[in-house]
Structures are given as structure tokens and as C-alpha cells.
Design an enzyme around this catalytic site. Structure first.
Site, PDB file in Angstrom:
ATOM      1  N   GLY B 165       0.796  -1.215   0.000  1.00 43.74           N
ATOM      2  CA  GLY B 165       0.000   0.000   0.000  1.00 43.74           C
ATOM      3  C   GLY B 165       0.831   1.269   0.000  1.00 43.74           C
ATOM      4  O   GLY B 165       0.317   2.346   0.263  1.00 43.74           O
ATOM      5  N   GLY B 166       2.138   1.152  -0.277  1.00 35.44           N
ATOM      6  CA  GLY B 166       2.954   2.352  -0.418  1.00 35.44           C
ATOM      7  C   GLY B 166       3.493   2.890   0.894  1.00 35.44           C
ATOM      8  O   GLY B 166       4.349   3.752   0.899  1.00 35.44           O
ATOM      9  N   GLU B 201      15.089  -2.400  -3.443  1.00 32.63           N
ATOM     10  CA  GLU B 201      15.051  -2.955  -4.802  1.00 32.63           C
ATOM     11  C   GLU B 201      15.525  -1.912  -5.792  1.00 32.63           C
ATOM     12  O   GLU B 201      15.391  -0.712  -5.549  1.00 32.63           O
ATOM     13  CB  GLU B 201      13.596  -3.267  -5.190  1.00 32.63           C
ATOM     14  CG  GLU B 201      13.100  -4.603  -4.759  1.00 32.63           C
ATOM     15  CD  GLU B 201      11.629  -4.798  -5.096  1.00 32.63           C
ATOM     16  OE1 GLU B 201      11.011  -3.889  -5.690  1.00 32.63           O
ATOM     17  OE2 GLU B 201      11.114  -5.857  -4.745  1.00 32.63           O
ATOM     18  N   ILE B 204      12.505   0.432 -11.190  1.00 27.61           N
ATOM     19  CA  ILE B 204      12.306   0.335 -12.639  1.00 27.61           C
ATOM     20  C   ILE B 204      11.497   1.543 -13.109  1.00 27.61           C
ATOM     21  O   ILE B 204      10.407   1.786 -12.592  1.00 27.61           O
ATOM     22  CB  ILE B 204      11.593  -0.984 -13.005  1.00 27.61           C
ATOM     23  CG1 ILE B 204      12.514  -2.136 -12.604  1.00 27.61           C
ATOM     24  CG2 ILE B 204      11.251  -1.035 -14.491  1.00 27.61           C
ATOM     25  CD1 ILE B 204      12.064  -3.480 -12.986  1.00 27.61           C
ATOM     26  N   HIS B 209       1.823  -0.904 -13.183  1.00 26.45           N
ATOM     27  CA  HIS B 209       1.523  -1.784 -12.050  1.00 26.45           C
ATOM     28  C   HIS B 209       0.297  -2.603 -12.446  1.00 26.45           C
ATOM     29  O   HIS B 209      -0.793  -2.054 -12.592  1.00 26.45           O
ATOM     30  CB  HIS B 209       1.238  -0.944 -10.799  1.00 26.45           C
ATOM     31  CG  HIS B 209       0.814  -1.754  -9.619  1.00 26.45           C
ATOM     32  ND1 HIS B 209       1.483  -1.733  -8.421  1.00 26.45           N
ATOM     33  CD2 HIS B 209      -0.222  -2.617  -9.448  1.00 26.45           C
ATOM     34  CE1 HIS B 209       0.883  -2.551  -7.573  1.00 26.45           C
ATOM     35  NE2 HIS B 209      -0.161  -3.094  -8.176  1.00 26.45           N
ATOM     36  N   LYS B 238      -2.198   3.904  -4.811  1.00 23.76           N
ATOM     37  CA  LYS B 238      -3.070   3.808  -5.979  1.00 23.76           C
ATOM     38  C   LYS B 238      -4.228   4.802  -5.840  1.00 23.76           C
ATOM     39  O   LYS B 238      -4.773   4.961  -4.747  1.00 23.76           O
ATOM     40  CB  LYS B 238      -3.631   2.389  -6.084  1.00 23.76           C
ATOM     41  CG  LYS B 238      -2.541   1.341  -6.293  1.00 23.76           C
ATOM     42  CD  LYS B 238      -3.059  -0.065  -6.011  1.00 23.76           C
ATOM     43  CE  LYS B 238      -1.914  -1.066  -6.033  1.00 23.76           C
ATOM     44  NZ  LYS B 238      -2.299  -2.369  -5.460  1.00 23.76           N
ATOM     45  N   ASN B 291       0.045  -9.865  -2.004  1.00 24.15           N
ATOM     46  CA  ASN B 291      -0.765  -9.219  -0.979  1.00 24.15           C
ATOM     47  C   ASN B 291      -1.725 -10.266  -0.432  1.00 24.15           C
ATOM     48  O   ASN B 291      -2.671 -10.673  -1.101  1.00 24.15           O
ATOM     49  CB  ASN B 291      -1.531  -8.027  -1.544  1.00 24.15           C
ATOM     50  CG  ASN B 291      -0.600  -6.885  -1.923  1.00 24.15           C
ATOM     51  OD1 ASN B 291      -0.814  -6.204  -2.901  1.00 24.15           O
ATOM     52  ND2 ASN B 291       0.458  -6.681  -1.159  1.00 24.15           N
ATOM     53  N   ARG B 293      -4.318 -10.725   1.339  1.00 21.51           N
ATOM     54  CA  ARG B 293      -5.524 -10.142   1.928  1.00 21.51           C
ATOM     55  C   ARG B 293      -6.447  -9.717   0.804  1.00 21.51           C
ATOM     56  O   ARG B 293      -6.067  -9.750  -0.354  1.00 21.51           O
ATOM     57  CB  ARG B 293      -5.144  -8.896   2.731  1.00 21.51           C
ATOM     58  CG  ARG B 293      -4.343  -7.913   1.872  1.00 21.51           C
ATOM     59  CD  ARG B 293      -4.100  -6.599   2.531  1.00 21.51           C
ATOM     60  NE  ARG B 293      -2.928  -5.923   2.011  1.00 21.51           N
ATOM     61  CZ  ARG B 293      -2.889  -5.180   0.913  1.00 21.51           C
ATOM     62  NH1 ARG B 293      -3.969  -5.030   0.182  1.00 21.51           N
ATOM     63  NH2 ARG B 293      -1.774  -4.619   0.509  1.00 21.51           N
ATOM     64  N   ARG B 339     -10.453   6.244  -5.914  1.00 25.82           N
ATOM     65  CA  ARG B 339     -10.363   6.271  -4.447  1.00 25.82           C
ATOM     66  C   ARG B 339     -10.633   7.686  -3.969  1.00 25.82           C
ATOM     67  O   ARG B 339      -9.879   8.604  -4.269  1.00 25.82           O
ATOM     68  CB  ARG B 339      -8.973   5.850  -3.990  1.00 25.82           C
ATOM     69  CG  ARG B 339      -8.671   4.407  -4.315  1.00 25.82           C
ATOM     70  CD  ARG B 339      -7.483   3.946  -3.510  1.00 25.82           C
ATOM     71  NE  ARG B 339      -7.059   2.625  -3.939  1.00 25.82           N
ATOM     72  CZ  ARG B 339      -6.158   1.900  -3.303  1.00 25.82           C
ATOM     73  NH1 ARG B 339      -5.589   2.382  -2.213  1.00 25.82           N
ATOM     74  NH2 ARG B 339      -5.815   0.710  -3.743  1.00 25.82           N
TER      75      ARG B 339
END
Lengths: 83, 445
Positions: B165-166, B201, B204, B209, B238, B291, B293, B339
Site C-alpha cells: 500500500g505504499g 530494490e 524500474i 503496475h 493507488k 498481498n 488479503r 479512491r
């Protein structure tokens, strides 16, 4: 408010933290000398953490809220005496 | 009936979403609430509600002991964790297993496996699944982060091991930036997930996504419910999701779907889950994370497949066999989700807590709203800024865009700033309308 006094205001309604991470010591203490751009505290609002940095060098005269206290937008958090 | 009483260990729109399906299935519901949520809609609509403490998350929704006590007090036989909070906390799933309570999600062991992203990466690399170059280790110091960053090359991204979730994510282009990002990322991770562990990481540039929704039962039967396009992000959060993706052709869909099912099977994954990929402009894809969930954006998949994902979660957790077969899952039409966040698009999406004076909700054909807010609702600063989701469905992408535009025009929230005016602009953007998007779309506006 004299020219020498600078009030640190919360930019947002949220929770006041004196440390940058839960296990870290407080970022500043009353009486401490600080430089401009030193980190003073962190405000958490809606899971976003905002670091508050001092606009001026000087001395922390007072910390007006307790760690984890809820704060309102524009509420005074700290008093800095400018150099 | 699979269960008598399900306790929903969450709040806000997702608590309401889960309660709704439980009611349709004839299952009793128990809400939990902090001081800040005592008058909230999930509390009113659930059959019972249990108070679990003060507003601060770590004293209530993240407090494992309080939640376990609530489960006992309410005599729940199952618990649905929603997303965020304790949903991907293996200790929570384990505590439920030990207490004889069904955890509606993967096993504790599987959550630990998925949640330990570094070991998940290693296991999948061994299977030949493409992953993003980076560290397999938890970073213990800024020095260690800098050394690893030099190996994979800047820019790099710091991520929280404990969740998605960032939260806790930071990009760094130089060693100096990385050192500064390190403690903030760790602090955010600790606050959001109760776990300060972070890893690194290679970053990129300009990827999409794209994620695959999977379902797996306890008998080793797996299906995927096609992809979701989630490239429209700000600060790695997102903002708009859609299903399907205009970038994914049948070959890529099959490749992503099969890879997602391979990953789920290899992990012994059960229940609903999402396998996230980054896809570059040449359609080369990299596994990002699992994820473990239900996702915020699950409704877009529900709209194109007609499958109630929460219902499937409950049935799988009750030990029932999946009756869905892969060939029966034929996505139909186009779904998009905005959202609705209490944040100010004109002020870099700064959080905007406050009281809602009034709301007019959109409606009509193909419009779905998942939200817990109402006239007079106080949006406090203690939790996520997500206050609702506007989802539309139509026959194809251009029609869905038109429908979303008119729904956004109807949607009127007074009293606080929200992302609604921002979405109105995005849906007028020519590149967005063409589907020419990547995860930097909003940064490049």
C-alpha cells in the site's frame, strides 16, 4: 509575539510525535540550541508523516504538547527563541 | 451456514463491505471500534459491536490482545481482517488458529511466507519467476542500504517488509537521499504495520503496475480472476484502478495469470490473494509482491467477473471447495474505481481531516459506492485518508470513462477537501483516455 520568538505551528490536524521513529530519543529538548532546518518533531495525519523543521536557528524555549497528543491545524507546538 | 458469527477486525468502508456480504449469507456480524469510531456506520449496521480502545491504531486496531479479547467476548467463530491493520500479521492468524477461531485469509505460515518479501523473492527466483533486482535481506543500517544500492545501481526503492500500500516506501537517487530516506521509511513501516523492517530494490522507471487476483481453496484448486491495472498512483498510493487493463492482450493475460497461479501454488496459498507485477513497456513482467488479503481495489474485479470476492473468502475459509473453474471466468465489460481520499489535490495531496457537512452520492446504472461516510461524519486524522470508493461498470473502456465522468460530476462532498475534483480532471486527460499510462503518469502531468 516579539521578533525574537518563533512559534512552530502544526500544518495539519494530526498526532504529535517528538521522535522520528518510535524507538528513537526525542528530536529536541527544552533549552536545546538548534540550527535552521533542524528537525523538531513529526506530525502524523492519516498515516502520512510530516517532518517539521525549524525556520530559524535559536533555542527551544518551550514544548507545548505532549508526545502522542492530538493537535489541530495551526496549533502552536513549540516556542523557539531566535538567535 | 459456514459460520455463526464473524468478527470484522477492521473499520471504515472495508468493515462495511464485509458486513454486507455476511448479512447476505445470513452470518452474524461483530464490529470492533476505537473511541474515534463509536458512531461509525459499521458499528451501527453490524449485529454487535465491541469497543477495543483509544483512537491511536496501535492501541486499538493494531492491538492484537485487544482484538483477541473482543473475539472471545463476542463468541465469534471466525474473524475477517479486511486490509491494512493486522490483516497481514502472521501472529494474528496464528493466535486465531491457536484459539480455534477461523482466520478468513491464508494460514499464519503462508502469511509469514508472503510477508517475508525477501524470502518470498528468493523462493520464486528459484522457480524461475522473474523478480526485480534487489536485496533479499532486511536492511539493518543506512550503510548496508548504500552498499546494496551501489550493487544494483541507483535509483533504488525502499519498501516495508511488513506490508504494502505504499506505506514506508521511499525512492532514492543518491547515497545521501538513501540515508535520509532510511529512518523515515523505517518509522512509517513501524507505525503502519508495527514492523520497522525494510528492504531495497532497483527502481524500474516508467512501468505499469498490473496485478492478478487469485483464489485458492484448501484442496489445491486455484483460479485467477484476470488483471487489474493500477498504474495511476501518487506517492505509491493507488488512486485509480481498472479491470481489465488496456495494455494486457490475451497472451500477456494468460502468462500473468498462469504465473500468478504458479506462485500461489508454490506458496501453498489459500483464500483470496493478489500477485502484483511491474510490467515494462516491452511487456516484460517482474514479480513484485503477494498481498495476502482482500485488496482495496477488489470491486473492479467483482464488477467484471460477477464474483463476490468476500463471499469466496468466507466459503474457502469454511473449508468448502471452490466451485469456480478457470474456463468459467470470462471477464465482461470494463470497471474503473476512483479512491475518494480526504486529501487536498491542490496541496500535494496533504491529508485533510475534518467534518463532512453534506454529501450527495452519484447513482444510476453501473455505479457502485463503497463508503462509510455520511452527512456530519467526522473524518479524523488517526486512520487512512481513504473515505470511499466510486466504482463504475460499462460495456467498454470509453463508455466506462464517460460513466465515471458523469458520476464524478454528481458526487458532491462539502466540508472537507477530497480527490473528487482531481479525478474530474484526470478523466478528461487525453493520454489517460487513450490508456497511455504508467506509474509516473501523475508525476508527469
Amino acid at each position: 509575539m516579539g521578533d525574537k520568538i518563533y512559534e512552530v505551528l502544526s500544518p495539519v490536524m494530526g498526532t504529535f510525535y517528538r521522535a522520528s521513529a518510535p524507538d528513537n530519543p526525542p528530536l529536541v529538548e527544552v533549552g536545546q540550541k538548534i540550527k535552521a532546518s533542524d528537525m523538531l518533531c513529526v506530525i502524523e495525519s492519516m498515516k502520512i508523516f510530516t517532518e517539521l523543521r525549524s525556520e530559524y536557528g535559536g533555542v527551544v524555549k518551550d514544548i507545548l504538547v505532549e508526545n502522542e497528543d492530538p493537535v489541530m491545524k495551526k496549533q502552536a507546538l513549540m516556542i523557539i527563541e531566535k538567535e | 451456514m459456514p459460520f455463526k458469527r464473524i468478527l470484522i477486525a477492521n473499520r471504515g468502508e472495508i468493515a462495511l463491505r464485509i458486513i454486507r456480504t455476511c448479512k447476505e449469507m445470513g452470518i452474524g456480524t461483530i464490529a470492533v471500534y476505537s473511541d474515534a469510531d463509536k458512531d461509525s456506520l459499521p458499528v451501527k449496521i453490524a449485529d454487535h459491536a465491541v469497543h477495543i480502545g483509544p483512537a491511536l491504531s496501535y492501541k486499538s486496531y493494531l492491538n492484537l490482545d485487544r482484538i483477541m479479547a473482543a473475539i472471545k467476548e463476542a463468541k465469534a467463530d471466525a474473524v475477517h481482517p479486511g486490509y491494512g491493520f493486522l490483516s497481514e500479521n502472521a501472529d494474528f492468524a496464528k493466535a486465531c488458529e491457536e484459539a480455534g477461531i477461523t482466520f478468513i485469509g491464508p494460514s499464519a505460515q503462508c502469511i509469514a511466507r508472503a510477508g517475508n518479501k525477501s524470502s518470498a523473492r528468493q523462493a520464486l527466483m528459484a522457480l524461475g519467476i522473474p523478480v526485480i533486482p534487489g536485496s533479499e535481506d532486511i536492511l539493518t543500517s543506512p550503510d548496508m542500504a548504500c552498499a546494496l544500492a551501489e550493487t544494483v545501481g541507483f535509483p533504488v526503492i525502499l519498501k516495508a517488509s511488513g506490508g504494502g500500500g505504499g506505506r514506508g516506501m521511499r525512492i532514492a537517487h543518491t547515497p545521501e537521499e538513501l540515508r535520509e530516506a532510511f529512518s523515515m521509511a523505517s518509522g512509517e513501516a513501524k507505525a503502519a504495520f508495527g514492523n520497522p523492517d525494510i528492504y531495497l530494490e532497483k527502481y524500474i522507471t516508467n512501468p505499469r503496475h498490473i496485478e492478478i487476483q487469485i483464489l485458492g481453496d484448501t484442496f489445491g484448486h486455484y483460479v485467477h480472476l484476470a488483471e487489474r491495472e493500477c498504474s495511476i498512483q501518487k506517492r505509491y498510493q493507488k488512486l485509480i484502478e481498472e479491470a481489465p487493463s488496456s495494455f494486457v492482450d490475451e497472451d500477456l493475460r494468460a502468462a500473468l495469470g498462469n504465473t500468478a497461479v504458479t506462485i500461489a501454488r508454490a506458496m501453498g496459498y489459500t483464500n483470496a490473494g493478489t500477485i502484483e507485477f511491474l510490467v515494462d513497456k516491452d511487456k516484460k513482467f517482474y514479480f513484485m509482491e503477494v498481498n495476502a488479503r482482500v485488496q482495496v481495489e477488489h470491486p473492479v474485479t467483482e464488477m467484471i467477473t460477477g464474483i463476490d470476492i468476500v463471499r469466496q473468502q468466507i466459503l474457502i475459509a469454511a473449508g468448502q471447495k471452490l466451485t469456480l473453474k478457470q474456463e468459467d471466468i470470462v471477464p465482461k465489460g470494463w470497471a474503473m474505481e476512483c479512491r475518494i481520499n480526504a486529501s487536498d489535490p491542490d496541496d500535494n495531496f496533504m491529508p485533510c481531516p475534518g467534518r463532512i457537512e453534506s454529501i450527495v452520492f452519484p447513482g444510476g446504472p453501473g455505479v457502485r459506492i463503497d463508503t462509510h461516510i455520511h452527512d456530519g461524519y467526522m473524518v479524523g486524522p488517526f486512520y487512512d485518508s481513504l473515505i470511499g470508493k466510486l466504482i463504475v461498470w460499462d460495456q467498454d473502456r470509453p463508455s466506462a470513462i464517460r460513466r465515471m465522468k458523469r458520476a464524478l460530476d454528481e458526487f458532491d462532498i462539502k466540508g472537507i477537501q477530497t480527490t473528487i475534483p482531481f479525478f474530474r480532471k484526470i478523466f478528461l486527460n487525453k493520454n489517460f483516455q487513450k490508456g497511455d499510462i504508467d506509474t509516473h503518469f501523475l508525476d508527469n502531468l
